[in-house]
Design a protein around this motif. Structure first.
Motif, mmCIF file in Angstrom:
data_model
loop_
_atom_site.group_PDB
_atom_site.id
_atom_site.type_symbol
_atom_site.label_atom_id
_atom_site.label_comp_id
_atom_site.label_asym_id
_atom_site.label_seq_id
_atom_site.Cartn_x
_atom_site.Cartn_y
_atom_site.Cartn_z
ATOM 1 N N UNK A 35 0.848 -1.189 0.000
ATOM 2 C CA UNK A 35 0.000 0.000 0.000
ATOM 3 C C UNK A 35 0.884 1.239 0.000
ATOM 4 N N UNK A 36 1.640 1.382 -1.099
ATOM 5 C CA UNK A 36 2.568 2.507 -1.238
ATOM 6 C C UNK A 36 2.270 3.168 -2.563
ATOM 7 N N UNK A 37 2.177 4.476 -2.574
ATOM 8 C CA UNK A 37 1.962 5.192 -3.820
ATOM 9 C C UNK A 37 3.318 5.456 -4.455
ATOM 10 N N UNK A 38 3.788 4.477 -5.178
ATOM 11 C CA UNK A 38 5.072 4.561 -5.871
ATOM 12 C C UNK A 38 4.816 4.394 -7.359
ATOM 13 N N UNK A 39 5.828 4.650 -8.142
ATOM 14 C CA UNK A 39 5.711 4.464 -9.572
ATOM 15 C C UNK A 39 5.465 2.990 -9.899
ATOM 16 N N UNK A 40 6.201 2.088 -9.259
ATOM 17 C CA UNK A 40 6.029 0.664 -9.481
ATOM 18 C C UNK A 40 5.291 0.103 -8.276
ATOM 19 N N UNK A 41 4.070 -0.389 -8.473
ATOM 20 C CA UNK A 41 3.226 -0.683 -7.328
ATOM 21 C C UNK A 41 2.708 -2.110 -7.244
ATOM 22 N N UNK A 42 3.222 -3.024 -8.037
ATOM 23 C CA UNK A 42 2.705 -4.382 -8.035
ATOM 24 C C UNK A 42 3.862 -5.364 -7.921
ATOM 25 N N UNK A 43 3.662 -6.426 -7.147
ATOM 26 C CA UNK A 43 4.735 -7.396 -6.998
ATOM 27 C C UNK A 43 4.188 -8.804 -6.923
ATOM 28 N N UNK A 44 4.939 -9.729 -7.451
ATOM 29 C CA UNK A 44 4.643 -11.153 -7.396
ATOM 30 C C UNK A 44 5.915 -11.786 -6.890
ATOM 31 N N UNK A 59 12.575 -14.016 -5.078
ATOM 32 C CA UNK A 59 12.289 -13.368 -6.352
ATOM 33 C C UNK A 59 11.011 -12.550 -6.238
ATOM 34 N N UNK A 60 11.049 -11.351 -6.792
ATOM 35 C CA UNK A 60 9.862 -10.495 -6.863
ATOM 36 C C UNK A 60 9.707 -10.042 -8.306
ATOM 37 N N UNK A 61 8.489 -10.041 -8.782
ATOM 38 C CA UNK A 61 8.184 -9.491 -10.103
ATOM 39 C C UNK A 61 7.381 -8.220 -9.862
ATOM 40 N N UNK A 62 7.930 -7.112 -10.312
ATOM 41 C CA UNK A 62 7.309 -5.807 -10.090
ATOM 42 C C UNK A 62 7.029 -5.181 -11.452
ATOM 43 N N UNK A 108 22.476 -4.844 -17.216
ATOM 44 C CA UNK A 108 22.060 -6.241 -17.284
ATOM 45 C C UNK A 108 21.564 -6.680 -15.906
ATOM 46 N N UNK A 109 22.477 -6.828 -14.973
ATOM 47 C CA UNK A 109 22.134 -7.105 -13.575
ATOM 48 C C UNK A 109 22.793 -6.031 -12.737
ATOM 49 N N UNK A 110 22.010 -5.417 -11.876
ATOM 50 C CA UNK A 110 22.546 -4.381 -11.003
ATOM 51 C C UNK A 110 21.813 -4.456 -9.669
ATOM 52 N N UNK A 111 22.107 -3.499 -8.818
ATOM 53 C CA UNK A 111 21.468 -3.453 -7.504
ATOM 54 C C UNK A 111 20.915 -2.049 -7.295
ATOM 55 N N UNK A 112 19.716 -1.996 -6.731
ATOM 56 C CA UNK A 112 19.105 -0.718 -6.381
ATOM 57 C C UNK A 112 18.085 -0.959 -5.281
ATOM 58 N N UNK A 113 17.536 0.109 -4.788
ATOM 59 C CA UNK A 113 16.495 -0.004 -3.761
ATOM 60 C C UNK A 113 15.235 -0.599 -4.376
ATOM 61 N N UNK A 114 14.686 -1.608 -3.712
ATOM 62 C CA UNK A 114 13.432 -2.217 -4.166
ATOM 63 C C UNK A 114 12.357 -1.133 -4.136
ATOM 64 N N UNK A 115 11.578 -0.981 -5.210
ATOM 65 C CA UNK A 115 10.624 0.128 -5.263
ATOM 66 C C UNK A 115 9.499 0.046 -4.232
ATOM 67 N N UNK A 116 9.260 -1.123 -3.663
ATOM 68 C CA UNK A 116 8.199 -1.258 -2.669
ATOM 69 C C UNK A 116 8.731 -1.473 -1.269
ATOM 70 N N UNK A 117 9.851 -2.166 -1.145
ATOM 71 C CA UNK A 117 10.367 -2.521 0.174
ATOM 72 C C UNK A 117 11.394 -1.540 0.712
ATOM 73 N N UNK A 118 11.974 -0.740 -0.173
ATOM 74 C CA UNK A 118 12.919 0.282 0.270
ATOM 75 C C UNK A 118 14.244 -0.265 0.784
ATOM 76 N N UNK A 119 14.624 -1.465 0.358
ATOM 77 C CA UNK A 119 15.923 -2.021 0.742
ATOM 78 C C UNK A 119 16.606 -2.565 -0.501
ATOM 79 N N UNK A 120 17.933 -2.714 -0.462
ATOM 80 C CA UNK A 120 18.657 -3.125 -1.669
ATOM 81 C C UNK A 120 18.231 -4.507 -2.175
ATOM 82 N N UNK A 121 18.025 -4.585 -3.476
ATOM 83 C CA UNK A 121 17.733 -5.829 -4.184
ATOM 84 C C UNK A 121 18.514 -5.797 -5.488
ATOM 85 N N UNK A 122 18.876 -6.953 -5.978
ATOM 86 C CA UNK A 122 19.421 -7.059 -7.323
ATOM 87 C C UNK A 122 18.226 -7.070 -8.277
#
Length: 169
Positions: A35-44, A59-62, A108-122
């Motif tokens: 329940x976050x108003x972010x640009x990417x808002x869906x995850x599997x 694994x998360x699909x956003x 290709x593969x990198x690391x950034x903050x997860x758009x929903x969880x706010x912690x680093x993910x590849x």
């Protein structure tokens, strides 16, 4: 919308189709909504284990509204909880993808903050996803988008979808 991309509604139709198959085949995938108003808002998401090295993958699909494609976010850790480094992730990429990794390491593969969880993910960068998916001629039913996409990109990071997912009409 560009060929190879999907709308968020098509994404969700594909997710529902994928989850229906998962319920029948292996029950490994679930939907979690933030329940976050972010640009990417869906995850599997799913949890999986590699048997040889005892790693746990998450694994998360956003859905990315910027690229209009799904993005695969993931983390991997050893039994003691230590996360793999980006270099270790790159080292585990199968040989068939190594040339691409060498040429396009940071897209290709990198690391950034997860758009929903706010912690680093590849993550597998989404900038080439629409081109990849445009070149899959058998993809006439958008409900099968997630299956086709995961079958194409998952092996890069050790995610193997059982063949049964592709055998259902």
């Amino acid at each position: 919308m560009a060929a190879g991309s999907i709308s968020e509604d098509e994404f969700w139709d594909s997710v529902i189709y994928f989850l229906t198959l998962s319920d029948k085949l292996d029950r490994k995938w679930t939907v979690k909504e933030a329940k976050i108003e972010e640009e990417d808002s869906s995850t599997l998401q799913t949890d999986g284990k590699l048997e040889q090295i005892v790693l746990t993958y998450e694994f998360h699909i956003v859905y990315s509204q910027s690229y209009n494609v799904p993005v695969l976010y993931f983390n991997a850790h050893f039994q003691n909880g230590k996360l793999l480094s980006l270099e270790e992730i790159w080292d585990m990429v199968p040989a068939v993808y190594k040339e691409r990794l060498t040429q396009d390491r940071w897209t290709f593969i990198s690391q950034q903050e997860h758009p929903l969880l706010g912690r680093p993910f590849y993550f597998l960068h989404p900038c080439h996803t629409a081109d990849l998916m445009r070149n899959i001629p058998a993809l006439t039913d958008k409900r099968q988008y997630i299956i086709a996409w995961l079958s194409a990109v998952g092996p890069v990071v050790g995610l193997q979808l059982p063949l049964e997912y592709g055998q259902h009409p």
